[in-house]
Scaffold this active site. Structure first.
Site: not given
Length: 402
Positions: A75, A140
């Protein structure tokens, strides 16, 4: 796609618009690459009330020990002002020897280099005598609720155990080979609220300005310094990050004011001992003579966020030396062993096995025109391949010596 070429593996990942919490095709693309190398993939989605569902990937090659984990995230943060980018944020365009794209250094670049390093290792030597796994999250850059922490727990229930881990976050401040992270400072956030009495600024005797008390209490949080640091960690540091009264008027004394703060702390403290120290400082300061004669103790409350991050230090010399030796051989530099910077998902992994962090140069992470030098991709791929070789050799030698 040629998996031994990190330029190609990274381009494929950048072209997946995986802004947290969207998977954007990144985990699918990565899983396909790993599948070609013989990995078994396990895709799992985690959920929690009040947060978005997040997809994650756990892939493993091999069934025996020793077991090396590589951890990271596909991500990325939002692109910001898309019009300010000189190249498309998900185009993976190459200009003057640099590849542009969101996640180029944080941290699709690290993942791409590790995949290419594995591809080269397998092409030249065959699969390692042991196991390699990739633990990859899509959470994250977000709240970190449905990602690495839960994926670790999930994998453990499936019988997974690890001997060491590398997180591919961008650790180098200036050049490849500058720095390995062998620990991280902890993080603790809090909210301080001071109560007053609202009133007209022309009649201060009828009011009680909470900002006066807040100044006093904030000063107590900041002075004296929390500590002087130690051999492996810099001094702990507290920063006031916001002060808010919700008051837009200039002729009104507010009834209440709130300050938020964050502390990045070393291993001299735990979150609990640090919170207790700050409570003691506030209590002493609140009871001292006020800034205005005749006022009683400052009326306040303090709350600390439940989701604090502990400090930690990795002491696995075999892991640290294997990576340091690989960096030195590939770059000719002796990397600094550091605990600086913010938190990372290593804070979860350290509860399962020794962990270090090493990745690309982080100068452009989260910026418009995030980009990575192709030479750095080649350098990191070479370092990772050497590290994989060195680490498994050390483990084999340790086994023979027993």
């Amino acid at each position: 796609m040629k998996l031994t070429d990190p330029t190609q593996t990274l381009a494929a990942l950048i072209r997946c618009p995986s802004v947290t919490p969207e998977e954007g095709g990144a985990l699918t693309t990565l899983g396909d690459m790993l599948g070609q190398l013989g990995f078994t993939n396990d895709r799992v989605t985690f959920s929690e009330e009040g947060t978005a569902d997040v997809e994650n990937l756990y892939s493993r090659l091999g069934s025996s020990g020793p077991h090396l984990m590589f951890a990271g995230h596909t991500d990325v943060v939002p692109v910001g002002d898309k019009e300010a980018w000189t190249q498309g944020p998900f185009s993976a365009e190459i200009v003057d020897g640099e590849m542009y794209g969101r996640g180029a250094v944080d941290m699709k670049g690290g993942i791409a280099c590790f995949v290419s390093a594995l591809a080269r290792y397998i092409e030249r030597r065959g699969a390692p005598e042991g196991s390699v796994s990739l633990l990859i999250t899509g959470d994250e850059e977000g709240p970190s609720v449905n990602g690495t922490e839960k994926l670790l727990g999930y994998a453990k229930t499936k019988g997974e155990q690890w001997d060491a881990a590398v997180v591919g976050e961008p650790t180098n401040p200036e050049q490849m080979g500058d720095m390995i992270k062998i620990g991280r400072r902890g993080s603790l956030s809090g909210t301080l609220t001071v109560e007053g009495i609202q009133g007209h600024v022309a009649y201060p005797h009828l009011a009680d300005n909470p900002l006066r008390g807040l100044i006093k209490l904030a000063d107590a949080l900041l002075d004296p310094p929390l500590d002087a640091g130690n051999e492996r960690f810099p001094p702990s540091n507290l920063e006031i990050t916001s002060i808010d009264t919700g008051n837009a008027a200039t002729n009104v004394i507010p009834a209440r004011t709130t300050a938020r703060f964050n502390i990045r702390f070393n291993d001299i403290w735990t979150a609990e001992s640090l919170a207790n120290e700050l409570r003691s400082r506030l209590e002493r300061a609140a009871g001292e003579a006020g800034l205005r004669p005749g006022r009683g103790p400052v009326r306040y409350s303090v709350e600390f966020d439940a989701r604090s991050s502990p400090s930690f230090l990795t002491r696995d010399n075999a892991l640290i030396e294997a990576l340091s030796d690989a960096v030195a051989e590939a770059t000719g530099k002796t990397p600094a062993l550091s605990t600086t910077g913010g938190t990372s998902d290593a804070r979860f992994i350290k509860d399962y096995c020794p962990v270090v962090e090493f990745g690309l140069v982080g100068k452009t992470m989260h910026m418009v025109d995030e980009r990575v030098a192709l030479s750095d991709l080649e350098s990191l791929t070479g370092i990772y391949e050497l590290f994989i070789e060195r680490w498994f050799e050390r483990r084999a030698s340790e086994t023979e010596a027993r």
